[in-house]
Design a protein around this motif. Sequence first.
Motif, mmCIF file in Angstrom:
data_model
loop_
_atom_site.group_PDB
_atom_site.id
_atom_site.type_symbol
_atom_site.label_atom_id
_atom_site.label_comp_id
_atom_site.label_asym_id
_atom_site.label_seq_id
_atom_site.Cartn_x
_atom_site.Cartn_y
_atom_site.Cartn_z
ATOM 1 N N ASN A 1 11.253 -33.117 -45.571
ATOM 2 C CA ASN A 1 12.377 -32.281 -45.125
ATOM 3 C C ASN A 1 13.735 -32.806 -45.592
ATOM 4 O O ASN A 1 14.757 -32.478 -44.993
ATOM 5 C CB ASN A 1 12.374 -32.136 -43.594
ATOM 6 N N ARG A 2 13.729 -33.621 -46.658
ATOM 7 C CA ARG A 2 14.988 -34.148 -47.179
ATOM 8 C C ARG A 2 15.072 -33.941 -48.691
ATOM 9 O O ARG A 2 14.068 -33.878 -49.385
ATOM 10 C CB ARG A 2 15.123 -35.643 -46.890
ATOM 11 N N LYS A 3 16.300 -33.901 -49.184
ATOM 12 C CA LYS A 3 16.560 -33.941 -50.616
ATOM 13 C C LYS A 3 16.652 -35.409 -51.032
ATOM 14 O O LYS A 3 17.139 -36.245 -50.272
ATOM 15 C CB LYS A 3 17.863 -33.218 -50.950
ATOM 16 N N TRP A 4 16.209 -35.710 -52.270
ATOM 17 C CA TRP A 4 16.226 -37.089 -52.720
ATOM 18 C C TRP A 4 16.153 -37.144 -54.240
ATOM 19 O O TRP A 4 15.888 -36.144 -54.897
ATOM 20 C CB TRP A 4 15.064 -37.873 -52.107
ATOM 21 N N THR A 5 16.379 -38.330 -54.799
ATOM 22 C CA THR A 5 16.233 -38.538 -56.228
ATOM 23 C C THR A 5 15.614 -39.906 -56.480
ATOM 24 O O THR A 5 15.488 -40.722 -55.561
ATOM 25 C CB THR A 5 17.581 -38.389 -56.960
ATOM 26 N N CYS A 6 15.215 -40.139 -57.724
ATOM 27 C CA CYS A 6 14.613 -41.416 -58.100
ATOM 28 C C CYS A 6 14.655 -41.550 -59.617
ATOM 29 O O CYS A 6 15.204 -40.682 -60.312
ATOM 30 C CB CYS A 6 13.165 -41.505 -57.605
ATOM 31 N N TYR A 7 14.061 -42.613 -60.138
ATOM 32 C CA TYR A 7 14.001 -42.798 -61.584
ATOM 33 C C TYR A 7 13.233 -41.624 -62.203
ATOM 34 O O TYR A 7 12.186 -41.234 -61.689
ATOM 35 C CB TYR A 7 13.315 -44.114 -61.936
ATOM 36 N N PRO A 8 13.754 -41.046 -63.302
ATOM 37 C CA PRO A 8 13.136 -39.851 -63.880
ATOM 38 C C PRO A 8 11.638 -39.991 -64.138
ATOM 39 O O PRO A 8 11.191 -40.933 -64.789
ATOM 40 C CB PRO A 8 13.907 -39.678 -65.199
ATOM 41 N N GLY A 9 10.884 -39.051 -63.615
ATOM 42 C CA GLY A 9 9.442 -38.992 -63.826
ATOM 43 C C GLY A 9 8.620 -39.592 -62.704
ATOM 44 O O GLY A 9 7.446 -39.222 -62.523
ATOM 45 N N MET A 10 9.212 -40.489 -61.933
ATOM 46 C CA MET A 10 8.425 -41.142 -60.882
ATOM 47 C C MET A 10 8.092 -40.194 -59.739
ATOM 48 O O MET A 10 7.134 -40.420 -58.995
ATOM 49 C CB MET A 10 9.138 -42.398 -60.370
ATOM 50 N N GLU A 11 8.865 -39.125 -59.609
ATOM 51 C CA GLU A 11 8.576 -38.136 -58.573
ATOM 52 C C GLU A 11 7.253 -37.419 -58.842
ATOM 53 O O GLU A 11 6.693 -36.781 -57.937
ATOM 54 C CB GLU A 11 9.718 -37.123 -58.460
ATOM 55 N N LYS A 12 6.756 -37.538 -60.078
ATOM 56 C CA LYS A 12 5.501 -36.883 -60.441
ATOM 57 C C LYS A 12 4.279 -37.734 -60.091
ATOM 58 O O LYS A 12 3.145 -37.273 -60.246
ATOM 59 C CB LYS A 12 5.502 -36.569 -61.934
ATOM 60 N N ASN A 13 4.511 -38.956 -59.638
ATOM 61 C CA ASN A 13 3.407 -39.877 -59.362
ATOM 62 C C ASN A 13 3.206 -40.142 -57.871
ATOM 63 O O ASN A 13 2.677 -41.185 -57.492
ATOM 64 C CB ASN A 13 3.648 -41.205 -60.079
ATOM 65 N N LEU A 14 3.623 -39.223 -57.031
ATOM 66 C CA LEU A 14 3.534 -39.447 -55.589
ATOM 67 C C LEU A 14 2.093 -39.585 -55.104
ATOM 68 O O LEU A 14 1.841 -40.251 -54.099
ATOM 69 C CB LEU A 14 4.236 -38.320 -54.827
ATOM 70 N N LEU A 15 1.165 -38.980 -55.819
ATOM 71 C CA LEU A 15 -0.245 -39.131 -55.447
ATOM 72 C C LEU A 15 -0.649 -40.597 -55.492
ATOM 73 O O LEU A 15 -1.331 -41.100 -54.589
ATOM 74 C CB LEU A 15 -1.132 -38.317 -56.385
ATOM 75 N N GLU A 16 -0.201 -41.304 -56.508
ATOM 76 C CA GLU A 16 -0.502 -42.736 -56.638
ATOM 77 C C GLU A 16 0.152 -43.528 -55.515
ATOM 78 O O GLU A 16 -0.465 -44.421 -54.931
ATOM 79 C CB GLU A 16 0.004 -43.243 -57.985
ATOM 80 N N TYR A 17 1.378 -43.203 -55.180
ATOM 81 C CA TYR A 17 2.118 -43.991 -54.192
ATOM 82 C C TYR A 17 1.714 -43.677 -52.755
ATOM 83 O O TYR A 17 1.760 -44.557 -51.888
ATOM 84 C CB TYR A 17 3.627 -43.768 -54.365
ATOM 85 N N CYS A 18 1.327 -42.434 -52.496
ATOM 86 C CA CYS A 18 0.972 -42.032 -51.132
ATOM 87 C C CYS A 18 -0.521 -42.145 -50.847
ATOM 88 O O CYS A 18 -0.937 -42.023 -49.694
ATOM 89 C CB CYS A 18 1.446 -40.603 -50.861
#
Length: 208
Positions: free
Chosen positions: A128-145
């Motif tokens: 429920n929040r807006k956020w940013t990170c290093y480009p491309g890492m937002e695509k790897n949330l499956l690995e991190y979560c």
Amino acid sequence: MKKLAVFLAPGFEEIEALTIVDYARRAGVNVQTVAVPKKNEVDADILVTGSHNIKVQADISLKDFISNKEEYEVDAIYFPGGMPGAANLAANQYLFQLTNKMDRKGKIVSAMCASPAVMLARTGILANRKWTCYPGMEKNLLEYCGSEIGVRELTENTCHIANVPFVFDNNVLTGRGPGTAEQFAMKLVELLTDKETAAKIHDGSCQR
């Protein structure tokens, strides 16, 4: 005086860590750097090596930070990026609990580069929040979560914003990468002090 805890794990991004420490201290914020151990280790060396082999002596170890109950005096926490620094932060159960505790209290939780995706996503506070990170890492949330279910539950209604230096949503401040550390730092200074202090430091340090 506001207090900021900056957590340094082996492999942290030096620019992202020290830029924030420097500007916050110029603003009169009480900044404490905390040495975090590597994944699967209990004790941390007070001399922490960054991702570019720069060694930084932290003010205190995480073990002492916990035993001294330092968290009760902290107004904001910050996790720099860098790898494997962000992964070492994410593996620490105490930091996981501290992040959620700070969020529940409405205190500032901040992270940059790899850490929003690697560290914050798994805590659930990006939901429920807006956020940013290093480009491309937002695509790897499956690995991190850890799982597709985890991604859905932990990042429900989240909104990643690309190509911005930082995003501040409610009490969570996230940044994109080392080149945006100065802008990120000044926003954190503003949040911990005021706009006048931030403007004075901005002009006095000849920022862009």
